[in-house]
Design a protein around this motif. Structure first.
Motif, PDB file in Angstrom:
ATOM      1  N   ARG A  82      -0.439   2.524   8.025  1.00 41.19           N
ATOM      2  CA  ARG A  82       0.699   3.288   7.506  1.00 41.19           C
ATOM      3  C   ARG A  82       0.544   3.565   6.014  1.00 41.19           C
ATOM      4  NH1 ARG A  82       5.562   0.192  10.730  1.00 41.19           N
ATOM      5  NH2 ARG A  82       5.232   1.262  12.703  1.00 41.19           N
ATOM      6  N   LYS A  83       0.073   2.600   5.242  1.00 44.98           N
ATOM      7  CA  LYS A  83      -0.140   2.814   3.802  1.00 44.98           C
ATOM      8  C   LYS A  83      -1.244   3.833   3.553  1.00 44.98           C
ATOM      9  CE  LYS A  83       1.703  -1.410   1.901  1.00 44.98           C
ATOM     10  NZ  LYS A  83       2.770  -0.878   1.080  1.00 44.98           N
ATOM     11  N   ARG A  84      -2.286   3.776   4.362  1.00 42.82           N
ATOM     12  CA  ARG A  84      -3.393   4.734   4.228  1.00 42.82           C
ATOM     13  C   ARG A  84      -2.904   6.152   4.530  1.00 42.82           C
ATOM     14  NH1 ARG A  84      -6.776   1.957   7.017  1.00 42.82           N
ATOM     15  NH2 ARG A  84      -6.479   2.998   9.010  1.00 42.82           N
ATOM     16  N   ARG A  85      -2.109   6.295   5.576  1.00 39.70           N
ATOM     17  CA  ARG A  85      -1.552   7.610   5.921  1.00 39.70           C
ATOM     18  C   ARG A  85      -0.611   8.098   4.816  1.00 39.70           C
ATOM     19  NH1 ARG A  85      -4.299  10.145   9.806  1.00 39.70           N
ATOM     20  NH2 ARG A  85      -2.537  10.958  10.936  1.00 39.70           N
ATOM     21  N   GLN A  86       0.136   7.203   4.217  1.00 43.02           N
ATOM     22  CA  GLN A  86       1.048   7.565   3.133  1.00 43.02           C
ATOM     23  C   GLN A  86       0.265   8.075   1.929  1.00 43.02           C
ATOM     24  OE1 GLN A  86       3.413   4.314   1.672  1.00 43.02           O
ATOM     25  NE2 GLN A  86       5.017   5.667   0.916  1.00 43.02           N
ATOM     26  N   ARG A  87      -0.844   7.426   1.608  1.00 41.03           N
ATOM     27  CA  ARG A  87      -1.685   7.880   0.502  1.00 41.03           C
ATOM     28  C   ARG A  87      -2.277   9.258   0.783  1.00 41.03           C
ATOM     29  NH1 ARG A  87      -3.451   2.417   0.506  1.00 41.03           N
ATOM     30  NH2 ARG A  87      -5.288   3.003   1.702  1.00 41.03           N
ATOM     31  N   GLN A  88      -2.463   9.570   2.046  1.00 39.78           N
ATOM     32  CA  GLN A  88      -2.987  10.873   2.432  1.00 39.78           C
ATOM     33  C   GLN A  88      -1.907  11.958   2.395  1.00 39.78           C
ATOM     34  OE1 GLN A  88      -4.491  10.027   6.351  1.00 39.78           O
ATOM     35  NE2 GLN A  88      -6.403   9.144   5.581  1.00 39.78           N
ATOM     36  N   GLY A  89      -0.679  11.566   2.103  1.00 37.45           N
ATOM     37  CA  GLY A  89       0.414  12.525   2.001  1.00 37.45           C
ATOM     38  C   GLY A  89       1.117  12.787   3.319  1.00 37.45           C
ATOM     39  N   LEU A  90       0.913  11.939   4.292  1.00 38.01           N
ATOM     40  CA  LEU A  90       1.526  12.128   5.600  1.00 38.01           C
ATOM     41  C   LEU A  90       2.757  11.245   5.737  1.00 38.01           C
ATOM     42  CD1 LEU A  90      -1.713  12.141   7.764  1.00 38.01           C
ATOM     43  CD2 LEU A  90      -0.406  14.095   6.973  1.00 38.01           C
ATOM     44  N   VAL A  91       3.736  11.736   6.453  1.00 36.76           N
ATOM     45  CA  VAL A  91       4.940  10.967   6.745  1.00 36.76           C
ATOM     46  C   VAL A  91       5.162  10.962   8.252  1.00 36.76           C
ATOM     47  CG1 VAL A  91       6.081  11.440   4.540  1.00 36.76           C
ATOM     48  CG2 VAL A  91       6.457  12.956   6.472  1.00 36.76           C
ATOM     49  N   ARG A  92       5.828   9.947   8.714  1.00 38.26           N
ATOM     50  CA  ARG A  92       6.132   9.845  10.135  1.00 38.26           C
ATOM     51  C   ARG A  92       7.445  10.560  10.401  1.00 38.26           C
ATOM     52  NH1 ARG A  92       5.158   6.765  14.657  1.00 38.26           N
ATOM     53  NH2 ARG A  92       6.998   6.257  15.886  1.00 38.26           N
ATOM     54  N   THR A 151       0.318  -2.058   9.157  1.00 38.21           N
ATOM     55  CA  THR A 151       0.770  -1.851   7.786  1.00 38.21           C
ATOM     56  C   THR A 151      -0.308  -1.165   6.961  1.00 38.21           C
ATOM     57  OG1 THR A 151       2.158  -3.819   7.938  1.00 38.21           O
ATOM     58  CG2 THR A 151       1.673  -3.018   5.736  1.00 38.21           C
TER      59      THR A 151
END
Length: 94
Positions: A13-23, A10
């Motif tokens: 995933r939140k860190r990647r979301q803050r970086q502007g990345l999506v799965r 979790t």
């Protein structure tokens, strides 16, 4: 009330979301999987992302529609008769 710690997944995933990345999950043929991974890697590489995007947009992406007005303005109208004869319809007699 006891708070539970977020799982490492979790947090990641939140860190990647803050970086502007999506799965994104896609299905491709087995022989194309490596190619798709290379494309994704190139899009994430700061040195290659702009060039990779430009190449993909130019060769793969469909151009956005400019609208009906632009389509009509760009249409070749040579040889097309645009004059209509006036039709008053039929007589609605008694």
């Amino acid at each position: 009330m006891t708070g539970t710690k977020p799982s490492p997944v979790t947090k990641w995933r939140k860190r990647r979301q803050r970086q502007g990345l999506v799965r994104v999950e896609i299905q491709v043929r087995e022989e194309d999987a490596s190619l798709v991974r290379h494309v994704a890697t190139a899009l994430l590489d700061p040195e290659r992302e702009r060039e990779t995007r430009a190449i993909l947009r130019e060769s793969i992406a469909t151009p956005r529609s400019a609208g009906l007005k632009a389509l009509l303005a760009s249409a070749p109208l040579e040889g097309i008769d645009l004059v209509r004869q006036r039709d008053f319809g039929r007589d609605a007699g008694p």
